[in-house]
Design a protein around this motif. Structure first.
Motif, mmCIF file in Angstrom:
data_model
loop_
_atom_site.group_PDB
_atom_site.id
_atom_site.type_symbol
_atom_site.label_atom_id
_atom_site.label_comp_id
_atom_site.label_asym_id
_atom_site.label_seq_id
_atom_site.Cartn_x
_atom_site.Cartn_y
_atom_site.Cartn_z
ATOM 1 N N SER A 168 27.152 38.778 29.624
ATOM 2 C CA SER A 168 26.796 37.311 29.584
ATOM 3 C C SER A 168 27.536 36.721 27.979
ATOM 4 O O SER A 168 28.045 37.122 27.491
ATOM 5 C CB SER A 168 25.246 37.428 28.957
ATOM 6 O OG SER A 168 24.613 38.219 29.971
ATOM 7 N N ASP A 177 31.979 32.678 35.840
ATOM 8 C CA ASP A 177 31.753 32.588 37.006
ATOM 9 C C ASP A 177 32.220 31.754 38.173
ATOM 10 O O ASP A 177 32.702 30.660 37.785
ATOM 11 C CB ASP A 177 30.135 33.050 37.478
ATOM 12 C CG ASP A 177 29.500 34.418 36.861
ATOM 13 O OD1 ASP A 177 30.408 35.259 36.761
ATOM 14 O OD2 ASP A 177 28.314 34.486 37.084
ATOM 15 N N HIS A 226 28.833 35.474 42.741
ATOM 16 C CA HIS A 226 29.395 34.926 41.592
ATOM 17 C C HIS A 226 30.908 35.065 41.602
ATOM 18 O O HIS A 226 31.445 34.404 40.388
ATOM 19 C CB HIS A 226 28.871 35.914 40.505
ATOM 20 C CG HIS A 226 27.457 35.525 40.039
ATOM 21 N ND1 HIS A 226 26.884 35.153 39.082
ATOM 22 C CD2 HIS A 226 26.018 35.924 40.942
ATOM 23 C CE1 HIS A 226 25.319 35.039 39.063
ATOM 24 N NE2 HIS A 226 25.018 35.451 40.231
ATOM 25 N N GLY A 244 24.490 35.136 33.856
ATOM 26 C CA GLY A 244 24.726 35.014 35.382
ATOM 27 C C GLY A 244 23.511 35.236 36.319
ATOM 28 O O GLY A 244 22.978 34.325 36.933
ATOM 29 N N CYS A 245 23.294 36.526 36.122
ATOM 30 C CA CYS A 245 21.926 37.033 36.873
ATOM 31 C C CYS A 245 20.890 37.786 36.173
ATOM 32 O O CYS A 245 19.901 37.983 36.635
ATOM 33 C CB CYS A 245 22.404 37.959 38.196
ATOM 34 S SG CYS A 245 22.205 37.031 39.814
ATOM 35 N N TYR A 281 26.327 30.900 41.391
ATOM 36 C CA TYR A 281 26.254 30.297 40.195
ATOM 37 C C TYR A 281 27.741 30.251 39.537
ATOM 38 O O TYR A 281 28.677 31.244 39.727
ATOM 39 C CB TYR A 281 25.728 31.166 39.184
ATOM 40 C CG TYR A 281 25.195 30.427 37.785
ATOM 41 C CD1 TYR A 281 24.231 29.338 37.932
ATOM 42 C CD2 TYR A 281 25.791 30.619 36.685
ATOM 43 C CE1 TYR A 281 24.198 28.631 36.861
ATOM 44 C CE2 TYR A 281 25.516 30.143 35.552
ATOM 45 C CZ TYR A 281 24.743 29.015 35.615
ATOM 46 O OH TYR A 281 24.530 28.206 34.376
ATOM 47 N N SER A 316 30.456 37.354 35.594
ATOM 48 C CA SER A 316 29.420 38.279 34.831
ATOM 49 C C SER A 316 29.363 39.635 35.329
ATOM 50 O O SER A 316 28.803 40.472 34.645
ATOM 51 C CB SER A 316 28.146 37.382 34.746
ATOM 52 O OG SER A 316 27.916 37.213 36.238
ATOM 53 N N GLY A 324 21.029 29.617 32.868
ATOM 54 C CA GLY A 324 21.909 30.333 33.900
ATOM 55 C C GLY A 324 20.506 31.214 34.821
ATOM 56 O O GLY A 324 19.282 30.721 34.848
ATOM 57 N N GLU A 363 27.072 44.178 33.599
ATOM 58 C CA GLU A 363 26.763 42.729 33.394
ATOM 59 C C GLU A 363 27.175 42.089 32.096
ATOM 60 O O GLU A 363 27.028 42.721 30.986
ATOM 61 C CB GLU A 363 25.635 41.995 33.956
ATOM 62 C CG GLU A 363 25.694 40.548 34.156
ATOM 63 C CD GLU A 363 24.260 40.162 34.780
ATOM 64 O OE1 GLU A 363 23.988 38.932 34.745
ATOM 65 O OE2 GLU A 363 23.619 40.814 35.636
ATOM 66 N N HIS A 389 19.627 29.139 39.275
ATOM 67 C CA HIS A 389 20.216 30.151 40.263
ATOM 68 C C HIS A 389 19.014 31.055 40.683
ATOM 69 O O HIS A 389 18.011 30.788 41.061
ATOM 70 C CB HIS A 389 21.146 30.905 39.700
ATOM 71 C CG HIS A 389 21.875 31.926 40.575
ATOM 72 N ND1 HIS A 389 22.057 31.895 41.941
ATOM 73 C CD2 HIS A 389 22.381 33.573 40.367
ATOM 74 C CE1 HIS A 389 22.749 32.962 42.483
ATOM 75 N NE2 HIS A 389 22.779 33.907 41.349
#
Length: 372
Positions: free
Chosen positions: A206, A73, A107, A220-221, A59, A101, A245, A204, A277
């Motif tokens: 965001s 990312d 990423h 991201g994830c 992503y 992220s 995302g 992480e 993603h």
């Protein structure tokens, strides 16, 4: 002046006239150039309809808001990032800053290309213990024994006040973030820690944009949980306009998916969603059913215009609001499978009992394999 007023001009109605291509206009806006763009372009993902772009598992998104040009990312592969950025006319040499992220390869794999074209760009990354983005600790963290001779003591008994540890990119200008931080007017980094099996203690970031039309959240994830990320963003501004995302539900059970969808729609009243993603095919379906026309197709190359009613332009102009097609899903499954195989091969060797400290290596391995 209130914080939201600082980016108001970036989110007014005239932006609905912008094209979907993230062109090479200079950062910021002047009277002669017109208002700054307010849009997000997907530069890296495993599904999409633009033949000029290369699909891969990972992503990256290019964000333009309030006169800022932000890369969120870098995807899984440097060459793919370079190709896709060129195809969408995104000049990575002219970014205001970059947000990474988390530490997973899908990423951060494009970092080498980013630094080759923009070596001095400011990069924000999560602060983790001995992480790939760097780390530091006060030397007071370890116990000392002054009865030992200097040659048996760390730093001869005179350690630096702060001990700094290496990064995979020693020449990069990386700022580590360990708590939710406003890095520019209306631009926040939400910092959370995963408590999920497989990614325990992974940190992480965001990206949360506090706009006059509500909070725009780019993830991201979502390893800490998309529900927890949205909750943290709502603490800044309870009006959640748009979430885009990876929602990290690619292997989730139906009951868990339904619970998250309900939280987004009913508890936090999210206006629009643009999942991609690692969100997962069943979750695409569930979100499309729950949000209807407020679900925006987020395939590779898609651009979303921000504002009171976010909308997608797609690859070549206004596009129908739709879920991924059968072709999208076929490619998505193939790239997910190949990515899983690469991860299993890459992290197959460390074992819990193979070497001293093996338990730590095994935990690190599980955390990395849990990525998507």
């Amino acid at each position: 002046m209130k914080r939201r007023d600082l980016i108001a001009t970036a989110l007014t109605a005239p932006h609905l006239l912008l094209t979907g291509c993230a062109g090479p206009a200079s950062p910021g806006a002047s009277a002669g150039q017109g208002p700054a763009k307010a849009q997000i372009t997907v530069l890296y993902d495993a599904f999409g309809r633009d033949p000029a772009l290369q699909k891969d598992w990972g992503y990256a998104a290019f964000v333009e808001v309030g006169g800022k040009r932000i890369l969120f990312d870098t995807g899984n592969n440097a060459e793919v990032l370079a190709k896709n950025a060129a195809a969408r006319n995104v000049d990575l040499s002219r970014l205001d800053f970059v947000v990474m992220s988390h530490r997973h390869g899908d990423h951060m794999g494009g970092m080498s290309h980013l630094l080759s074209v923009n070596p001095k760009v400011k990069i924000y990354a999560p602060k983790e213990g001995f992480g790939v983005y760097g780390f530091d600790l006060p030397s007071s963290f370890y116990r000392k024994d002054e009865s030992l001779p200097p040659e048996q003591r760390y730093y001869d008994g005179a350690p630096p006040t702060v001990m700094r540890f290496g990064t995979a990119w020693p020449q990069a200008h990386i700022t580590l973030i360990d708590k939710t931080t406003e890095i520019a007017p209306g631009v926040h980094l939400v910092a959370l820690v995963s408590d999920k099996p497989g990614t325990l203690e992974l940190r992480e970031l965001s990206l949360a944009l506090d706009t006059p039309d509500g909070m725009v959240v780019i993830v991201g994830c979502s390893h800490p949980g998309i529900d927890k990320i949205v909750q943290a963003a709502a603490a800044i501004n309870p009006k959640l306009s748009f979430v885009a995302g990876g929602f990290h539900l690619v292997v989730a059970k139906d009951a868990d998916i339904d619970g998250i969808v309900s939280v987004l729609r009913d508890t936090y009243k999210v206006g629009h969603v643009a999942p991609g993603h690692c969100t997962g095919e069943p979750t695409f379906t569930a979100l499309k059913k729950a949000f209807g026309e407020r679900y925006l197709y987020a395939g590779l190359g898609s651009t979303f215009l921000l504002g009171d009613t976010p909308r997608a332009l797609g690859e070549s102009g206004p596009a129908a609001l739709s879920a991924p097609s059968a072709g999208d899903l076929q490619g998505y499954r193939a790239l997910l499978a190949s990515s899983s195989e690469r991860r299993r091969g890459l992290f197959a060797n460390p074992q819990a009992t193979a070497v001293p400290g093996g338990a730590y290596l095994a935990q690190w391995r599980r955390s990395m394999v849990g990525c998507c």
